[in-house]
Design a protein around this motif. Structure first.
Motif, PDB file in Angstrom:
ATOM      1  N   THR A 102      35.308  34.327  54.640  1.00 25.18           N
ATOM      2  CA  THR A 102      34.003  33.739  55.007  1.00 25.18           C
ATOM      3  C   THR A 102      32.932  34.168  54.138  1.00 25.18           C
ATOM      4  OG1 THR A 102      33.245  35.229  56.760  1.00 25.18           O
ATOM      5  CG2 THR A 102      34.954  33.661  57.206  1.00 25.18           C
ATOM      6  N   PRO A 103      31.703  33.356  53.957  1.00 25.95           N
ATOM      7  CA  PRO A 103      30.943  34.033  53.047  1.00 25.95           C
ATOM      8  C   PRO A 103      30.305  35.207  53.310  1.00 25.95           C
ATOM      9  CG  PRO A 103      30.475  31.673  53.844  1.00 25.95           C
ATOM     10  CD  PRO A 103      31.783  32.216  54.584  1.00 25.95           C
ATOM     11  N   GLU A 104      30.483  35.759  54.671  1.00 28.65           N
ATOM     12  CA  GLU A 104      29.933  36.895  54.981  1.00 28.65           C
ATOM     13  C   GLU A 104      30.982  38.092  54.576  1.00 28.65           C
ATOM     14  OE1 GLU A 104      30.190  34.449  57.452  1.00 28.65           O
ATOM     15  OE2 GLU A 104      28.261  33.572  57.006  1.00 28.65           O
ATOM     16  N   ASP A 105      31.944  37.824  54.099  1.00 27.91           N
ATOM     17  CA  ASP A 105      33.030  38.832  54.012  1.00 27.91           C
ATOM     18  C   ASP A 105      32.738  39.710  52.547  1.00 27.91           C
ATOM     19  OD1 ASP A 105      34.499  38.329  55.982  1.00 27.91           O
ATOM     20  OD2 ASP A 105      35.785  36.931  55.240  1.00 27.91           O
ATOM     21  N   THR A 106      33.286  40.966  52.736  1.00 27.57           N
ATOM     22  CA  THR A 106      33.159  41.840  51.622  1.00 27.57           C
ATOM     23  C   THR A 106      34.668  42.106  51.195  1.00 27.57           C
ATOM     24  OG1 THR A 106      31.035  42.973  52.056  1.00 27.57           O
ATOM     25  CG2 THR A 106      32.539  44.069  50.814  1.00 27.57           C
ATOM     26  N   VAL A 107      35.054  41.891  49.721  1.00 28.23           N
ATOM     27  CA  VAL A 107      36.417  42.170  49.619  1.00 28.23           C
ATOM     28  C   VAL A 107      36.716  43.227  48.403  1.00 28.23           C
ATOM     29  CG1 VAL A 107      37.039  39.829  49.855  1.00 28.23           C
ATOM     30  CG2 VAL A 107      36.081  40.276  47.458  1.00 28.23           C
ATOM     31  N   ARG A 108      37.794  43.777  48.366  1.00 31.31           N
ATOM     32  CA  ARG A 108      38.205  44.850  47.270  1.00 31.31           C
ATOM     33  C   ARG A 108      38.706  43.728  46.440  1.00 31.31           C
ATOM     34  NH1 ARG A 108      38.059  49.417  45.619  1.00 31.31           N
ATOM     35  NH2 ARG A 108      36.920  50.259  47.476  1.00 31.31           N
ATOM     36  N   VAL A 109      38.284  43.825  44.991  1.00 30.27           N
ATOM     37  CA  VAL A 109      38.983  43.054  43.835  1.00 30.27           C
ATOM     38  C   VAL A 109      39.598  44.213  43.040  1.00 30.27           C
ATOM     39  CG1 VAL A 109      38.609  41.697  41.859  1.00 30.27           C
ATOM     40  CG2 VAL A 109      37.253  41.376  44.092  1.00 30.27           C
ATOM     41  N   THR A 110      41.069  44.039  42.788  1.00 31.27           N
ATOM     42  CA  THR A 110      41.646  44.860  41.825  1.00 31.27           C
ATOM     43  C   THR A 110      42.315  44.293  40.840  1.00 31.27           C
ATOM     44  OG1 THR A 110      41.976  46.181  44.011  1.00 31.27           O
ATOM     45  CG2 THR A 110      43.577  46.766  42.142  1.00 31.27           C
ATOM     46  N   SER A 111      42.155  44.855  39.501  1.00 30.55           N
ATOM     47  CA  SER A 111      42.997  44.378  38.705  1.00 30.55           C
ATOM     48  C   SER A 111      43.656  45.487  37.983  1.00 30.55           C
ATOM     49  CB  SER A 111      41.960  43.683  37.342  1.00 30.55           C
ATOM     50  OG  SER A 111      41.212  44.946  36.649  1.00 30.55           O
ATOM     51  N   ARG A 112      44.339  44.913  36.725  1.00 32.00           N
ATOM     52  CA  ARG A 112      45.224  46.282  36.339  1.00 32.00           C
ATOM     53  C   ARG A 112      44.141  47.166  35.661  1.00 32.00           C
ATOM     54  NH1 ARG A 112      47.653  41.299  35.280  1.00 32.00           N
ATOM     55  NH2 ARG A 112      49.639  41.087  35.753  1.00 32.00           N
ATOM     56  N   ARG A 113      42.931  47.047  35.531  1.00 31.48           N
ATOM     57  CA  ARG A 113      42.077  47.823  34.787  1.00 31.48           C
ATOM     58  C   ARG A 113      41.259  48.745  35.765  1.00 31.48           C
ATOM     59  NH1 ARG A 113      42.790  43.290  32.242  1.00 31.48           N
ATOM     60  NH2 ARG A 113      43.146  43.589  29.871  1.00 31.48           N
ATOM     61  N   SER A 115      38.896  48.572  40.140  1.00 32.76           N
ATOM     62  CA  SER A 115      38.878  48.123  41.352  1.00 32.76           C
ATOM     63  C   SER A 115      37.533  48.245  41.761  1.00 32.76           C
ATOM     64  CB  SER A 115      39.957  48.634  42.528  1.00 32.76           C
ATOM     65  OG  SER A 115      39.627  48.192  43.911  1.00 32.76           O
ATOM     66  N   LEU A 116      36.960  47.512  42.648  1.00 32.07           N
ATOM     67  CA  LEU A 116      35.640  47.445  43.092  1.00 32.07           C
ATOM     68  C   LEU A 116      35.674  46.457  44.329  1.00 32.07           C
ATOM     69  CD1 LEU A 116      33.792  44.586  42.759  1.00 32.07           C
ATOM     70  CD2 LEU A 116      34.143  45.339  40.287  1.00 32.07           C
ATOM     71  N   GLU A 117      34.441  46.854  45.105  1.00 30.09           N
ATOM     72  CA  GLU A 117      34.200  46.092  46.255  1.00 30.09           C
ATOM     73  C   GLU A 117      32.856  45.325  46.136  1.00 30.09           C
ATOM     74  OE1 GLU A 117      33.892  47.985  50.004  1.00 30.09           O
ATOM     75  OE2 GLU A 117      35.875  48.906  49.915  1.00 30.09           O
ATOM     76  N   THR A 118      33.030  44.160  46.702  1.00 28.76           N
ATOM     77  CA  THR A 118      31.843  43.180  46.384  1.00 28.76           C
ATOM     78  C   THR A 118      31.865  41.933  47.680  1.00 28.76           C
ATOM     79  OG1 THR A 118      30.832  41.854  44.860  1.00 28.76           O
ATOM     80  CG2 THR A 118      33.108  41.711  44.834  1.00 28.76           C
ATOM     81  N   LYS A 119      30.510  41.792  47.850  1.00 31.31           N
ATOM     82  CA  LYS A 119      30.460  40.264  48.758  1.00 31.31           C
ATOM     83  C   LYS A 119      30.840  38.886  47.935  1.00 31.31           C
ATOM     84  CE  LYS A 119      26.699  42.371  51.230  1.00 31.31           C
ATOM     85  NZ  LYS A 119      25.311  41.975  51.595  1.00 31.31           N
ATOM     86  N   ILE A 120      31.231  38.047  48.803  1.00 28.02           N
ATOM     87  CA  ILE A 120      31.754  36.844  47.954  1.00 28.02           C
ATOM     88  C   ILE A 120      30.731  35.703  47.876  1.00 28.02           C
ATOM     89  CG2 ILE A 120      34.299  37.703  48.307  1.00 28.02           C
ATOM     90  CD1 ILE A 120      34.125  35.124  50.444  1.00 28.02           C
ATOM     91  N   GLN A 121      30.743  34.806  47.154  1.00 28.18           N
ATOM     92  CA  GLN A 121      30.119  33.688  47.248  1.00 28.18           C
ATOM     93  C   GLN A 121      31.276  32.575  46.957  1.00 28.18           C
ATOM     94  OE1 GLN A 121      27.668  32.921  43.871  1.00 28.18           O
ATOM     95  NE2 GLN A 121      26.828  30.863  44.608  1.00 28.18           N
ATOM     96  N   ILE A 122      31.416  31.694  48.110  1.00 31.29           N
ATOM     97  CA  ILE A 122      32.217  30.688  47.968  1.00 31.29           C
ATOM     98  C   ILE A 122      31.666  29.421  47.452  1.00 31.29           C
ATOM     99  CG2 ILE A 122      33.657  29.067  49.425  1.00 31.29           C
ATOM    100  CD1 ILE A 122      33.726  31.331  51.650  1.00 31.29           C
TER     101      ILE A 122
END
Length: 126
Positions: A102-113, A115-122
């Motif tokens: 949902t638009p209020e969520d914070t997610v952890r984004v992880t790549s091969r390089r 990781s970070l936590e950020t809010k989302i924008q749909i």
């Protein structure tokens, strides 16, 4: 260029003197390689950036109107921070729905390089 001249009608850079009329068309005339020469190349994905089961999304950077250069310079300016105070990862409505975000969520984004936590924008903007 002076503020008065800019406020009057605007000017197109470059202006080579205080009373220069401006340069609305910068590149005009003869070109060394001809006009608008393009060439095509075949797309080759980088192996490290390919999607797979562990990393199913492609992550890319975006340009933001009110911030520049990952905020290293513009992130210090109160007026710009008022307009865009924090970054958000953009995700399509379809992917957000599949991940139950949902638009209020914070997610952890992880790549091969990394990781970070950020809010989302749909958004459906590419």
């Amino acid at each position: 260029m002076t503020i008065e001249r800019l406020e009057e009608a605007g000017l197109q850079w470059p202006c080579t003197s205080i009373d220069h009329p401006g340069t609305p068309i910068l590149h005009k005339g003869k070109f060394s390689r001809g006009i608008g020469q393009f060439s095509t190349v075949e797309y080759r994905p980088l192996a490290a950036d390919s999607t797979d089961k562990e990393y199913p999304f492609i992550l890319t950077t975006a340009r933001k109107l009110y911030q520049y250069h990952t905020r290293t310079m513009t992130g210090r300016i109160d007026g710009l921070n008022y307009l865009l105070g924090e970054e958000r990862i953009q995700i399509s409505p379809q992917d957000a729905e599949a991940l139950e975000l949902t638009p209020e969520d914070t997610v952890r984004v992880t790549s091969r390089r990394g990781s970070l936590e950020t809010k989302i924008q749909i958004t459906d903007r590419v």
